[in-house]
Design a protein around this motif. Structure first.
Motif, PDB file in Angstrom:
ATOM      1  N   ASP A  86      43.226  -0.268  27.658  1.00  0.00           N
ATOM      2  CA  ASP A  86      42.070  -0.632  26.257  1.00  0.00           C
ATOM      3  C   ASP A  86      41.645   0.272  25.901  1.00  0.00           C
ATOM      4  O   ASP A  86      40.670   1.473  26.381  1.00  0.00           O
ATOM      5  CB  ASP A  86      41.176  -1.819  26.648  1.00  0.00           C
ATOM      6  N   GLN A  87      41.187   0.377  24.832  1.00  0.00           N
ATOM      7  CA  GLN A  87      40.696   1.206  23.843  1.00  0.00           C
ATOM      8  C   GLN A  87      39.294   0.745  23.918  1.00  0.00           C
ATOM      9  O   GLN A  87      38.642  -0.153  24.182  1.00  0.00           O
ATOM     10  CB  GLN A  87      40.474   1.289  21.981  1.00  0.00           C
ATOM     11  N   VAL A  88      38.001   1.423  23.901  1.00  0.00           N
ATOM     12  CA  VAL A  88      36.938   1.828  24.347  1.00  0.00           C
ATOM     13  C   VAL A  88      36.453   2.280  23.275  1.00  0.00           C
ATOM     14  O   VAL A  88      34.514   2.380  23.380  1.00  0.00           O
ATOM     15  CB  VAL A  88      36.211   2.156  25.756  1.00  0.00           C
ATOM     16  N   TYR A  89      36.381   3.347  22.484  1.00  0.00           N
ATOM     17  CA  TYR A  89      35.822   3.864  21.634  1.00  0.00           C
ATOM     18  C   TYR A  89      36.580   4.498  20.892  1.00  0.00           C
ATOM     19  O   TYR A  89      37.792   5.153  20.738  1.00  0.00           O
ATOM     20  CB  TYR A  89      35.348   5.454  21.768  1.00  0.00           C
ATOM     21  N   SER A  90      36.514   4.584  19.030  1.00  0.00           N
ATOM     22  CA  SER A  90      37.302   4.901  18.389  1.00  0.00           C
ATOM     23  C   SER A  90      36.324   5.728  17.103  1.00  0.00           C
ATOM     24  O   SER A  90      35.443   5.067  16.752  1.00  0.00           O
ATOM     25  CB  SER A  90      38.272   4.420  17.328  1.00  0.00           C
ATOM     26  N   ALA A  91      36.603   6.667  16.510  1.00  0.00           N
ATOM     27  CA  ALA A  91      35.934   7.374  15.370  1.00  0.00           C
ATOM     28  C   ALA A  91      36.929   7.094  14.425  1.00  0.00           C
ATOM     29  O   ALA A  91      36.970   7.617  13.129  1.00  0.00           O
ATOM     30  CB  ALA A  91      36.096   8.625  15.569  1.00  0.00           C
ATOM     31  N   ARG A  92      38.099   7.337  14.330  1.00  0.00           N
ATOM     32  CA  ARG A  92      39.255   7.081  13.175  1.00  0.00           C
ATOM     33  C   ARG A  92      38.743   5.395  12.103  1.00  0.00           C
ATOM     34  O   ARG A  92      38.565   4.863  12.468  1.00  0.00           O
ATOM     35  CB  ARG A  92      40.742   6.201  13.760  1.00  0.00           C
ATOM     36  N   ASP A  93      38.879   6.098  10.791  1.00  0.00           N
ATOM     37  CA  ASP A  93      38.866   5.598   9.939  1.00  0.00           C
ATOM     38  C   ASP A  93      39.440   4.413   9.742  1.00  0.00           C
ATOM     39  O   ASP A  93      40.918   4.107   9.734  1.00  0.00           O
ATOM     40  CB  ASP A  93      38.260   6.329   8.678  1.00  0.00           C
ATOM     41  N   ASP A  94      39.356   3.646   9.055  1.00  0.00           N
ATOM     42  CA  ASP A  94      40.698   2.212   8.849  1.00  0.00           C
ATOM     43  C   ASP A  94      40.716   2.320   7.305  1.00  0.00           C
ATOM     44  O   ASP A  94      42.512   1.977   7.033  1.00  0.00           O
ATOM     45  CB  ASP A  94      40.069   0.765   8.665  1.00  0.00           C
ATOM     46  N   GLU A  95      40.595   3.436   6.824  1.00  0.00           N
ATOM     47  CA  GLU A  95      41.062   3.004   5.216  1.00  0.00           C
ATOM     48  C   GLU A  95      41.139   4.985   5.087  1.00  0.00           C
ATOM     49  O   GLU A  95      40.452   5.836   6.090  1.00  0.00           O
ATOM     50  CB  GLU A  95      39.377   2.730   4.092  1.00  0.00           C
ATOM     51  N   PRO A  96      41.595   5.010   3.894  1.00  0.00           N
ATOM     52  CA  PRO A  96      42.323   6.906   4.361  1.00  0.00           C
ATOM     53  C   PRO A  96      40.901   7.176   3.952  1.00  0.00           C
ATOM     54  O   PRO A  96      40.187   7.436   2.806  1.00  0.00           O
ATOM     55  CB  PRO A  96      43.292   6.767   3.118  1.00  0.00           C
ATOM     56  N   PRO A  97      41.143   8.824   3.766  1.00  0.00           N
ATOM     57  CA  PRO A  97      42.039   9.427   4.352  1.00  0.00           C
ATOM     58  C   PRO A  97      42.010   9.259   6.215  1.00  0.00           C
ATOM     59  O   PRO A  97      41.009   9.265   6.580  1.00  0.00           O
ATOM     60  CB  PRO A  97      41.873  10.899   4.089  1.00  0.00           C
ATOM     61  N   VAL A  98      43.362   8.897   6.725  1.00  0.00           N
ATOM     62  CA  VAL A  98      43.474   9.263   8.140  1.00  0.00           C
ATOM     63  C   VAL A  98      43.913   9.511   8.496  1.00  0.00           C
ATOM     64  O   VAL A  98      45.536  10.286   8.289  1.00  0.00           O
ATOM     65  CB  VAL A  98      44.346   7.072   8.940  1.00  0.00           C
ATOM     66  N   VAL A  99      43.886  10.447   9.850  1.00  0.00           N
ATOM     67  CA  VAL A  99      44.621  11.415  10.500  1.00  0.00           C
ATOM     68  C   VAL A  99      45.652  10.987  11.153  1.00  0.00           C
ATOM     69  O   VAL A  99      45.525  10.305  12.025  1.00  0.00           O
ATOM     70  CB  VAL A  99      43.652  12.729  10.345  1.00  0.00           C
ATOM     71  N   TYR A 100      46.834  11.058  11.668  1.00  0.00           N
ATOM     72  CA  TYR A 100      48.123  11.712  12.548  1.00  0.00           C
ATOM     73  C   TYR A 100      48.116  12.983  12.940  1.00  0.00           C
ATOM     74  O   TYR A 100      48.649  13.911  12.555  1.00  0.00           O
ATOM     75  CB  TYR A 100      48.870  10.763  12.096  1.00  0.00           C
ATOM     76  N   ALA A 101      48.301  13.063  14.754  1.00  0.00           N
ATOM     77  CA  ALA A 101      48.892  14.479  14.939  1.00  0.00           C
ATOM     78  C   ALA A 101      50.287  13.883  15.718  1.00  0.00           C
ATOM     79  O   ALA A 101      51.057  14.572  16.285  1.00  0.00           O
ATOM     80  CB  ALA A 101      48.073  14.903  16.481  1.00  0.00           C
ATOM     81  N   ASP A 102      50.353  12.385  15.627  1.00  0.00           N
ATOM     82  CA  ASP A 102      51.611  11.173  16.079  1.00  0.00           C
ATOM     83  C   ASP A 102      52.084  11.013  15.540  1.00  0.00           C
ATOM     84  O   ASP A 102      52.006   9.853  14.734  1.00  0.00           O
ATOM     85  CB  ASP A 102      51.419  10.641  17.480  1.00  0.00           C
ATOM     86  N   VAL A 103      53.342  11.072  14.360  1.00  0.00           N
ATOM     87  CA  VAL A 103      54.778  10.735  13.512  1.00  0.00           C
ATOM     88  C   VAL A 103      54.540   9.014  14.713  1.00  0.00           C
ATOM     89  O   VAL A 103      54.325   8.408  13.413  1.00  0.00           O
ATOM     90  CB  VAL A 103      55.206  11.793  13.300  1.00  0.00           C
TER      91      VAL A 103
END
Length: 362
Positions: free
Chosen positions: A244-261
């Protein structure tokens, strides 16, 4: 210290057994003839003269003639200085051996096995600080707190930091609800089962140690692209995907950054299947030349080995098992079209180390 211990110490300092016995006896007698000294210790009379000559050469005694060959102990200052310098050297050697055993320098070998977890942990803190692209970490709550300064440094350097956090409900300690992730972690997930210590940095370096309940204490240090990929899949399947995810600093809107294709494809496929416009910037390596590349364009389609007609669609985010094989997307950059794969890409034009989705519009 009794006589036997003094004897042992003198032998450790470089004297032979006979030399130590003779010197020990002479200290008690003060001065004695060669025959008297031989009678007072276990040195054979036939050997006593050679022993006295060797002790005199070493500076322990002096000999003189008085009816017969006699000997007396020299002023011990020179002997004491020698013994104390030996003691200092041995102590320094002991400290050096301890330092080398506890924290061996990790060279460029592909794989190193170490005995102590402390060695693994110290190495982990060092390579986290050097992270440029991605950190994947499985730790206990206490270990997270210790590594937080290094993780913060990696996060501030722009690395994507993923933490799989283990807390023990039967043990007093910080709970994940009370932990500070902001400015340190990109995403955190939680588990209560015992977890091994696992760290992967920039697809090349791995630190691994069994969990605290394991019967064996050892560590594995990896500096190799292919071996780290094996640990990556262990992390993804056992320490990340099912939690289960307990924290995320990712934005729902672009720009969204991925290290995993794979993560990128899972997120964009539903919208792409609705004819959305998805623009992205890809940084990575040309799989043909190994040169660094940076491409900006529009993602026109995605492909993965487990893809079927029934899996494509707005409500069908692919499962991780469907993404275990080849996964890629097509990027149209100007007049050119490129296929972009992830970690280990061989068939595609580019192995992406980072994908930044800059625009996503229906």
């Amino acid at each position: 210290m009794d006589l036997a211990e003094l004897q042992d110490a003198l032998e450790d300092a470089g004297l032979s057994q006979y030399q130590a016995e003779a010197y020990n006896a002479l200290l008690q007698l003060g001065a004695a003839s060669a025959t008297e000294l031989a009678d007072a210790c276990a040195v054979p009379t036939a050997r006593i003269y050679d022993v006295l000559r060797d002790l005199e050469t070493k500076g322990y005694i002096e000999t003189y003639e008085q009816d017969s060959l006699r000997a007396r102990a020299c002023d011990p200052e020179t002997v004491l200085e020698d013994l104390r310098s030996r003691a200092t050297m041995l102590e320094a050697a002991a400290d050096e051996i301890e330092d080398r055993w506890e924290a061996p320098e990790v060279d460029r070998h592909m794989l190193s096995i170490v005995k102590r977890f402390e060695t693994v942990f110290q190495r982990a803190a060092s390579i986290i600080r050097e992270a440029e692209n991605e950190v994947q970490l499985s730790v206990t709550a206490d270990q997270y707190e210790e590594l937080k300064p290094a993780l913060r440094e990696a996060f501030e350097n722009g690395a994507i930091v993923k933490v799989s956090l283990h807390t023990d409900p039967e043990r007093d300690g910080p709970s994940f609800e009370s932990m500070d992730f902001e400015g340190v972690v990109t995403e955190a997930r939680h588990r209560t089962l015992p977890t091994p210590f696992v760290l992967l940095v920039d697809r090349t370096q791995t630190c691994f140690a069994p969990h605290a309940h394991s019967l064996n204490e050892y560590g594995v240090l990896v500096d190799d692209y292919t071996l780290t990929y094996v640990f990556h899949w262990y992390f993804q399947t056992c320490l990340w995907e099912v939690l289960d995810q307990v924290y995320s600093a990712r934005d729902d809107e672009p720009p969204v950054v991925y290290a995993d294709v794979r993560r990128c494809v899972r997120d964009i496929e539903p919208t792409l299947s609705e004819d959305a416009t998805v623009r992205a910037t890809v940084t990575g390596l040309d799989t043909g030349t190994g040169d660094h590349v940076e491409l900006t364009g529009e993602i026109t389609e995605v492909y993965y080995s487990g893809m079927t007609d029934t899996t494509a669609g707005a409500d069908s985010t692919p499962a991780l098992s469907q993404l275990a094989g080849q996964v890629c997307f097509t990027l149209r950059a100007g007049e050119e079209t490129y296929t972009v794969g992830g970690w280990g890409a061989v068939l595609e034009d580019v192995e992406a180390t980072r994908v930044t989705v800059t625009k996503l519009e229906l």
